[in-house]
Enzyme design. Structure first.
Site, PDB file in Angstrom:
ATOM      1  N   ASP A 138       0.863  -1.177   0.000  1.00  0.00           N
ATOM      2  CA  ASP A 138       0.000   0.000   0.000  1.00  0.00           C
ATOM      3  C   ASP A 138       0.902   1.231   0.000  1.00  0.00           C
ATOM      4  O   ASP A 138       1.688   1.431   0.922  1.00  0.00           O
ATOM      5  CB  ASP A 138      -0.855  -0.022   1.283  1.00  0.00           C
ATOM      6  CG  ASP A 138      -2.176   0.686   1.117  1.00  0.00           C
ATOM      7  OD1 ASP A 138      -2.195   1.737   0.467  1.00  0.00           O
ATOM      8  OD2 ASP A 138      -3.187   0.189   1.663  1.00  0.00           O
ATOM      9  N   ASP A 168      -2.962   4.705  -2.296  1.00  0.00           N
ATOM     10  CA  ASP A 168      -3.929   5.372  -1.430  1.00  0.00           C
ATOM     11  C   ASP A 168      -4.350   6.725  -2.014  1.00  0.00           C
ATOM     12  O   ASP A 168      -3.501   7.489  -2.499  1.00  0.00           O
ATOM     13  CB  ASP A 168      -3.258   5.595  -0.057  1.00  0.00           C
ATOM     14  CG  ASP A 168      -4.235   6.028   1.016  1.00  0.00           C
ATOM     15  OD1 ASP A 168      -5.194   5.289   1.273  1.00  0.00           O
ATOM     16  OD2 ASP A 168      -4.038   7.116   1.595  1.00  0.00           O
ATOM     17  N   GLU A 209      -6.746   4.095  -5.552  1.00  0.00           N
ATOM     18  CA  GLU A 209      -7.991   4.407  -4.853  1.00  0.00           C
ATOM     19  C   GLU A 209      -8.481   5.762  -5.365  1.00  0.00           C
ATOM     20  O   GLU A 209      -7.803   6.765  -5.206  1.00  0.00           O
ATOM     21  CB  GLU A 209      -7.754   4.481  -3.345  1.00  0.00           C
ATOM     22  CG  GLU A 209      -9.045   4.701  -2.563  1.00  0.00           C
ATOM     23  CD  GLU A 209      -8.827   5.114  -1.109  1.00  0.00           C
ATOM     24  OE1 GLU A 209      -9.726   4.907  -0.294  1.00  0.00           O
ATOM     25  OE2 GLU A 209      -7.753   5.659  -0.797  1.00  0.00           O
ATOM     26  N   HIS A 237     -10.958  -2.073   4.343  1.00  0.00           N
ATOM     27  CA  HIS A 237     -10.726  -1.708   5.745  1.00  0.00           C
ATOM     28  C   HIS A 237     -11.434  -0.413   6.140  1.00  0.00           C
ATOM     29  O   HIS A 237     -11.373  -0.010   7.299  1.00  0.00           O
ATOM     30  CB  HIS A 237      -9.226  -1.572   5.986  1.00  0.00           C
ATOM     31  CG  HIS A 237      -8.636  -0.457   5.175  1.00  0.00           C
ATOM     32  ND1 HIS A 237      -8.543  -0.529   3.788  1.00  0.00           N
ATOM     33  CD2 HIS A 237      -8.150   0.750   5.523  1.00  0.00           C
ATOM     34  CE1 HIS A 237      -8.021   0.603   3.344  1.00  0.00           C
ATOM     35  NE2 HIS A 237      -7.772   1.402   4.367  1.00  0.00           N
ATOM     36  N   ASP A 238     -12.052   0.280   5.189  1.00  0.00           N
ATOM     37  CA  ASP A 238     -12.787   1.516   5.489  1.00  0.00           C
ATOM     38  C   ASP A 238     -14.295   1.307   5.472  1.00  0.00           C
ATOM     39  O   ASP A 238     -15.048   2.242   5.759  1.00  0.00           O
ATOM     40  CB  ASP A 238     -12.473   2.596   4.427  1.00  0.00           C
ATOM     41  CG  ASP A 238     -11.023   3.054   4.441  1.00  0.00           C
ATOM     42  OD1 ASP A 238     -10.389   3.001   5.514  1.00  0.00           O
ATOM     43  OD2 ASP A 238     -10.535   3.473   3.370  1.00  0.00           O
TER      44      ASP A 238
HETATM   45  O1  TEU Z   1      -9.061   6.389   2.439  1.00  0.00           O
HETATM   46  C1  TEU Z   1      -9.474   7.533   1.756  1.00  0.00           C
HETATM   47  C2  TEU Z   1     -10.662   8.168   2.250  1.00  0.00           C
HETATM   48  O2  TEU Z   1     -11.120   9.105   1.618  1.00  0.00           O
HETATM   49  C3  TEU Z   1     -11.244   7.668   3.520  1.00  0.00           C
HETATM   50  O3  TEU Z   1     -10.904   8.522   4.536  1.00  0.00           O
HETATM   51  C4  TEU Z   1     -12.684   7.584   3.380  1.00  0.00           C
HETATM   52  O4  TEU Z   1     -13.215   8.827   3.115  1.00  0.00           O
HETATM   53  C5  TEU Z   1     -13.295   7.089   4.639  1.00  0.00           C
HETATM   54  O5  TEU Z   1     -12.643   5.951   5.054  1.00  0.00           O
HETATM   55  C6  TEU Z   1     -14.717   6.738   4.429  1.00  0.00           C
HETATM   56  O6  TEU Z   1     -15.416   7.394   5.395  1.00  0.00           O
HETATM   57  C7  TEU Z   1      -7.713   6.072   2.418  1.00  0.00           C
HETATM   58  C8  TEU Z   1      -7.475   4.859   3.265  1.00  0.00           C
HETATM   59  O7  TEU Z   1      -8.124   3.755   2.707  1.00  0.00           O
HETATM   60  C9  TEU Z   1      -7.901   5.165   4.671  1.00  0.00           C
HETATM   61  O8  TEU Z   1      -7.803   4.050   5.511  1.00  0.00           O
HETATM   62  C10 TEU Z   1      -7.030   6.297   5.172  1.00  0.00           C
HETATM   63  O9  TEU Z   1      -7.472   6.684   6.429  1.00  0.00           O
HETATM   64  C11 TEU Z   1      -7.051   7.493   4.229  1.00  0.00           C
HETATM   65  O10 TEU Z   1      -6.897   7.136   2.869  1.00  0.00           O
HETATM   66  C12 TEU Z   1      -5.918   8.423   4.547  1.00  0.00           C
HETATM   67  O11 TEU Z   1      -4.687   7.851   4.173  1.00  0.00           O
END
Ligand code: TEU
Ligand code: CA
Length: 539
Positions: free
Chosen positions: A98, A199, A241, A315-316
């Site tokens: 990642d 990311d 992403e 994971h989000d």
């Molecule tokens: O996620 C991008 C992101 O926009 C997230 O914050 C998303 O909006 C949220 O999870 C949904 O509510 C990426 C990663 O996948 C996330 O884990 C990180 O926190 C974020 O970037 C910052 O690096």
């Protein structure tokens, strides 16, 4: 159809801190992953996307990197990482790292230098604006709450951060920063990684003065340079992403000429169950017809012009079986239905750890939550006057910690995840839902995923067939065909918990039932709750 390996691949996402703990400190680690490679090989996946394991103060669970070329001691050492790459290779599994390139940790040496003075050679690695303390450059907000600007007295300037204050945005306009990033990526390629997940890649070309976060004017210029200087030198899979991706943009990103990336994660389907124009916490029921329209559009528009990634979870995101399936009476049926529905499509499927077991959401009290996004949201909404009950309803439905509770390996203590105290509470349903119980049970969710992965390898139509949506106006059924020169796949799914008669003609005897989520499924077009069937005709 070209022969890129990832067009027939299935990728498994590991969130390292929640996967397997080898040393009893309650946090998953690299040796823990190595100990589960047999399990992953049995499932049949081709590659593992590892959420960040680089050195990090863990303000955002590793998405705040302080050294891109070292491993966080919490997860192990660089030597463990090399061992993981090598051992995974023996199990025919590639390791995808990642890359967090939009921002670093504020504890990264670059930032420590950058904030010393405006003349420091690293100052321009970040995004600064002059100003007066207390008068923000503009009203942009950070994703985890608060202003996107933070004052640094030493330089009498604000730095820009799209995420937490400990995640200052990197300045991609600076060619020296870009070069430094390419060298770092090439160093990892030299270590034998199989690819990268990038990311929030569509946010790197931000222009805060114009309030632009994603899809900035120079984004694709940066991506082409990045790809040319790094990825194109090896046989890698790359997935960006991109929350702001449309099908038009996705065709650029995943252009078959390989000039940018292999594919992107797009989130159109994933954002459907929230109030329009509001945040994910503002819950709304899933508009099923819209879901069909979104999938149909992505499947047809990218066919032969780009490449889709297929996912329900990461994971989000909350657990899909709790979100759009049924985690009560029909947990097993609905988990399998969602798997069959997705895995018949064109693209590269991603399985998030525990999805293959039908793991569910949790409903904890606020003190059990660990995620910075959830914790900040709770405070922010309380201050704004929301009722606690309503906030908790949102958190139970959408908190990122739903995905981050530890992997459920066994019915034993701590679900077999750790010998110590887990960093986050384990889902109390682990005695019922765990890998140990499912591996040898032919009716398990695990077995369903295992079979779907095998089919993708056995039948080329999964990778190259064209997509045609059936029964577009049906309010209960999701059905489609995938067709190439020598075969046809038919997928029919009842998305809800009521038995329905499917208006499609009964498939004839030449259509072989490949898989279903009911033991006695046949060709009659009556679909029981969440019933899903996949048929194949070989011409
Ligand atoms: O996620 C991008 C992101 O926009 C997230 O914050 C998303 O909006 C949220 O999870 C949904 O509510 C990426 C990663 O996948 C996330 O884990 C990180 O926190 C974020 O970037 C910052 O690096
Ligand atoms: Ca550990």
């Amino acid at each position: 159809m070209d022969s890129k390996w990832w067009k027939n691949a299935v990728i498994y996402q590991i969130y390292p801190r929640s996967f397997a703990d080898s040393n009893g400190d309650g946090i998953g680690d690299l040796q823990g992953i190595i100990s589960k490679l047999d399990y992953l090989e049995k499932l049949g996946i081709d590659a593992v996307w590892l959420s960040p394991v680089c050195k990090s103060p863990q303000d955002d669970n590793g998405y705040d990197i302080s050294d891109y070329q070292d491993i966080d001691p919490m997860f192990g050492t660089l030597r463990d990482m090399e061992e993981l790459i090598e051992e995974a290779g023996k199990h025919h599994i590639r390791i995808i790292m990642d890359l967090v390139l939009n921002h670093s940790s504020d504890e990264h040496d670059w930032f420590q230098e950058a904030k010393k003075s405006r003349e420091n050679p690293y100052h321009d690695y970040y995004v600064w604006r002059d100003g007066v303390e207390g008068v923000l450059p503009n009203n942009m907000r950070a994703a985890f709450g608060g202003s996107a600007w933070e004052w640094v007295p030493e330089v009498q300037q604000y730095y820009f951060h799209q995420f937490s204050v400990k995640q200052p945005d990197l300045n991609w306009e600076n060619p020296k920063l870009r070069r430094e990033i390419y060298d770092m990526i090439n160093w990892w390629i030299g270590k034998g990684v199989g690819g990268f997940r990038l990311d929030v890649i569509d946010q790197i070309a931000k222009e805060p003065d114009k309030m632009i976060t994603n899809n900035g004017p120079r984004l694709h210029e940066y991506l082409r340079e990045l790809s040319q200087e790094t990825f194109q030198k090896a046989d890698l899979v790359t997935v960006g992403e991109a929350w702001g991706a449309t099908t038009e943009l996705a065709k650029l990103y995943s252009n078959p000429d390989n000039s940018e990336l292999s594919m992107v994660f797009q989130f159109e389907h994933i954002c459907l169950d929230q109030m329009e124009g509001k945040e994910k916490w503002d819950l709304a029921p899933l508009p099923f017809m819209k879901l069909k329209e979104v999938f149909n559009r992505w499947q047809t528009e990218l066919h032969e012009k780009g490449w889709n990634s297929l996912f329900w979870n990461n994971h989000d995101l909350p657990r899909i079986v709790s979100r759009w399936g049924n985690d009560g009476e029909y947990r097993i049926e609905s988990a399998k239905m969602l798997a069959i529905l997705l895995h018949g499509m064109q693209g590269t499927p991603y399985i998030y750890q525990g999805e293959e077991l039908g793991m569910t959401n949790v409903a904890y009290g606020i003190e059990e939550y660990r995620d910075i996004e959830t914790v900040n949201l709770y405070k922010e909404r309380l201050e704004k006057g929301y009722k606690e009950e309503e906030i908790m309803r949102s958190i139970h439905a959408k908190s990122r910690d739903n995905a981050r509770t530890p992997m459920q390996w066994t019915s034993g203590e701590n679900a077999g995840f750790t010998d110590g105290k887990p960093w986050i509470k384990i889902n109390p349903n682990y005695r019922e839902i765990n890998a140990e119980r499912q591996i040898d049970d032919e009716n398990s969710v695990f077995r369903c995923y295992q079979q779907l992965i095998r089919f993708r390898k056995a039948y080329p139509v999964f990778a190259d067939g064209d997509f045609r949506m059936l029964l577009m106006d049906d309010e209960n059924i999701f059905a489609y065909t995938r067709t190439n020169e020598d075969s046809q796949l038919l997928v029919v799914c009842n998305f809800y918990d009521q038995t329905v008669r499917c208006p499609l003609e009964e498939p004839d005897a030449s259509m072989k039932l490949l898989i279903s989520n009911y033991k006695d499924a046949d060709h009659t077009m009556v679909l029981r709750p969440y019933e899903a069937r996949m048929y194949l005709k070989e011409k």
